[in-house]
Design an enzyme around this catalytic site. Structure first.
Site, mmCIF file in Angstrom:
data_model
loop_
_atom_site.group_PDB
_atom_site.id
_atom_site.type_symbol
_atom_site.label_atom_id
_atom_site.label_comp_id
_atom_site.label_asym_id
_atom_site.label_seq_id
_atom_site.Cartn_x
_atom_site.Cartn_y
_atom_site.Cartn_z
ATOM 1 N N GLU A 112 5.535 -12.844 1.168
ATOM 2 C CA GLU A 112 5.807 -11.829 0.152
ATOM 3 C C GLU A 112 7.020 -11.002 0.573
ATOM 4 O OE1 GLU A 112 2.159 -9.685 -1.043
ATOM 5 O OE2 GLU A 112 1.126 -11.110 0.277
ATOM 6 N N ARG A 138 0.802 -1.218 0.000
ATOM 7 C CA ARG A 138 0.000 0.000 0.000
ATOM 8 C C ARG A 138 0.840 1.276 0.000
ATOM 9 N NH1 ARG A 138 -2.094 -4.149 2.676
ATOM 10 N NH2 ARG A 138 -4.327 -4.598 2.552
ATOM 11 N N ASP A 179 -2.354 -10.405 7.658
ATOM 12 C CA ASP A 179 -1.944 -9.526 6.559
ATOM 13 C C ASP A 179 -1.040 -8.464 7.170
ATOM 14 O OD1 ASP A 179 -1.640 -8.307 4.135
ATOM 15 O OD2 ASP A 179 -3.703 -7.569 3.973
ATOM 16 N N HIS A 192 3.545 -13.194 -5.407
ATOM 17 C CA HIS A 192 2.279 -13.363 -4.679
ATOM 18 C C HIS A 192 1.787 -14.803 -4.744
ATOM 19 C CE1 HIS A 192 -1.644 -12.074 -3.053
ATOM 20 N NE2 HIS A 192 -1.027 -10.933 -2.746
ATOM 21 N N HIS A 201 -0.614 -2.545 -4.582
ATOM 22 C CA HIS A 201 -0.050 -3.462 -5.586
ATOM 23 C C HIS A 201 0.067 -2.851 -6.986
ATOM 24 C CE1 HIS A 201 0.220 -6.434 -2.624
ATOM 25 N NE2 HIS A 201 -0.938 -7.038 -2.747
#
Length: 373
Positions: A336, A106, A271, A206, A131
């Site tokens: 990631e 972000r 996340d 990803h 992204h």
């Protein structure tokens, strides 16, 4: 999704199974399918090592589409979420295996300032950018540069030219990503990039891993993350700019832990970006994940300073994956490797700027092993 073509899988599955039943396979890489998407050709490549492990990649989003590895009994199964045909990757899915950019994660208010100039990006995530925008690298068709075998490694190289102000990012950017499969059961991702104007970059892969063979959710996996702090965020997932120690929190994986009870307690998945315990730019161990029933082990290494640990709680039952398997809730985990979210707006974070004359480099390795009983 069931209408997707599955012929390519049959070829690869037969090859991988037959290799797994013999003591040695021939290291190889080959193009096994292709389709047209407008004026562009989308291609699928297969890499096979001497142990029978196979990997598939496509130039659509420079994606890792399949990883086929054995369990402790020598039984081969697919351990990333993905599809059996190229057509499916052109449809709806949560960036399965895709290369993400120009800027992974972000950016607050979809804007950043560089050299005194403010750049405005697409607000594709609740008023923020995520992204690289709706048409970021995860929706681009890369050029297949080359594929070959050298010594104990099979290699496919994809390249993409991102024009100045594409999705709002400055500079004409040249990105190259090499996928390498070694005889040590390592998938090596090597990124290099250059620009002709000052810009910001943050690339990641990803892939959603599932060491059960994609037959169950990933809550029973045992996770060890080599990080003692995270970058906490607000309710919109934007970093506050601080670092928060993980000790005593649901983010503490400094010792091996299952996520199941913590996910039940939180009522959601993970996340979160971890600040990895490592030297800048050095290739070091970032995480180890073990699936105790199959005995499969994934060791992840990177040169990046951070890692987004992602286990979505969204139900993925609309996806029909490898071998006609139907995916579900908590069906994959992502490791990631990245710089920190919103780094361009947080000068205390590791810098993400890339200047003319500089070369961006990243190496990430996913290594597969098994444990004994």
């Amino acid at each position: 999704m069931k209408a997707c073509v599955i012929g390519a899988l049959i070829i690869i599955s037969c090859l991988s199974v037959s290799c797994g039943q013999t003591s040695l396979c021939q290291l190889s890489v080959f193009k096994n399918s292709s389709i047209l998407s407008g004026r562009d050709t989308v291609e699928m490549f297969t890499l096979v090592n001497a142990n029978g492990m196979s990997v598939q990649v496509t130039n659509y989003a420079a994606s890792l589409t399949d990883v086929f590895v054995p369990d402790r009994q020598g039984r081969f199964e697919h351990v990333v979420l993905g599809f059996d045909s190229l057509e499916c990757y052109l449809g709806r899915h949560p960036k399965l295996g895709a290369t993400v950019g120009r800027f992974a994660n972000r950016i607050k208010n979809a804007e950043f300032c560089l050299n005194g100039q403010t750049y405005h990006l697409e607000k594709n995530n609740n008023g923020h950018s995520i992204h690289g925008g709706t048409n970021g690298f995860s929706h681009r068709i890369f050029k297949t540069d080359t594929f070959y075998v050298v010594k104990d490694t099979a290699i496919v190289v994809f390249k993409y030219s991102s024009i100045h102000l594409e999705e709002g990012f400055p500079g004409n950017l040249e990105l190259s990503i090499a996928y390498k499969l070694t005889n040590h059961n390592e998938i090596v991702l090597e990124y290099t990039a250059t620009t002709d104007k000052p810009t910001v970059v943050n690339f990641t892969n990803h892939s959603y891993f599932n060491l059960t063979g994609c037959t169950r959710n990933v809550l029973n996996h045992i996770y060890r993350i080599y990080a003692d702090s995270i970058t906490p965020t607000d309710s919109m997932g934007i970093p506050t700019g601080e670092l928060m120690p993980v000790v005593g929190t649901v983010y503490d994986y400094t010792s091996p832990q299952s996520v199941e009870k913590r996910v039940q307690k939180m009522g959601k998945g993970y996340d979160v970006n971890y600040r990895l315990d490592k030297y800048p730019d050095s290739l070091e161990l970032a995480a180890i994940v073990v699936e105790p029933i199959s005995g499969r082990v994934l060791k992840a290494y990177t040169t990046e300073p951070g890692m987004q640990f992602y286990i979505p709680n969204s139900n993925m039952d609309y996806l029909i994956g490898h071998g006609e398997k139907k995916y579900g809730r908590y069906y994959g985990f992502c490791l990631e490797m990245q710089h920190f979210p919103d780094a361009p707006n947080n000068p205390q974070f590791p810098a993400t700027s890339l200047l003319p004359g500089e070369i961006y480099r990243q190496v990430t390795i996913y290594k597969f092993e098994t444990i004994s009983e």
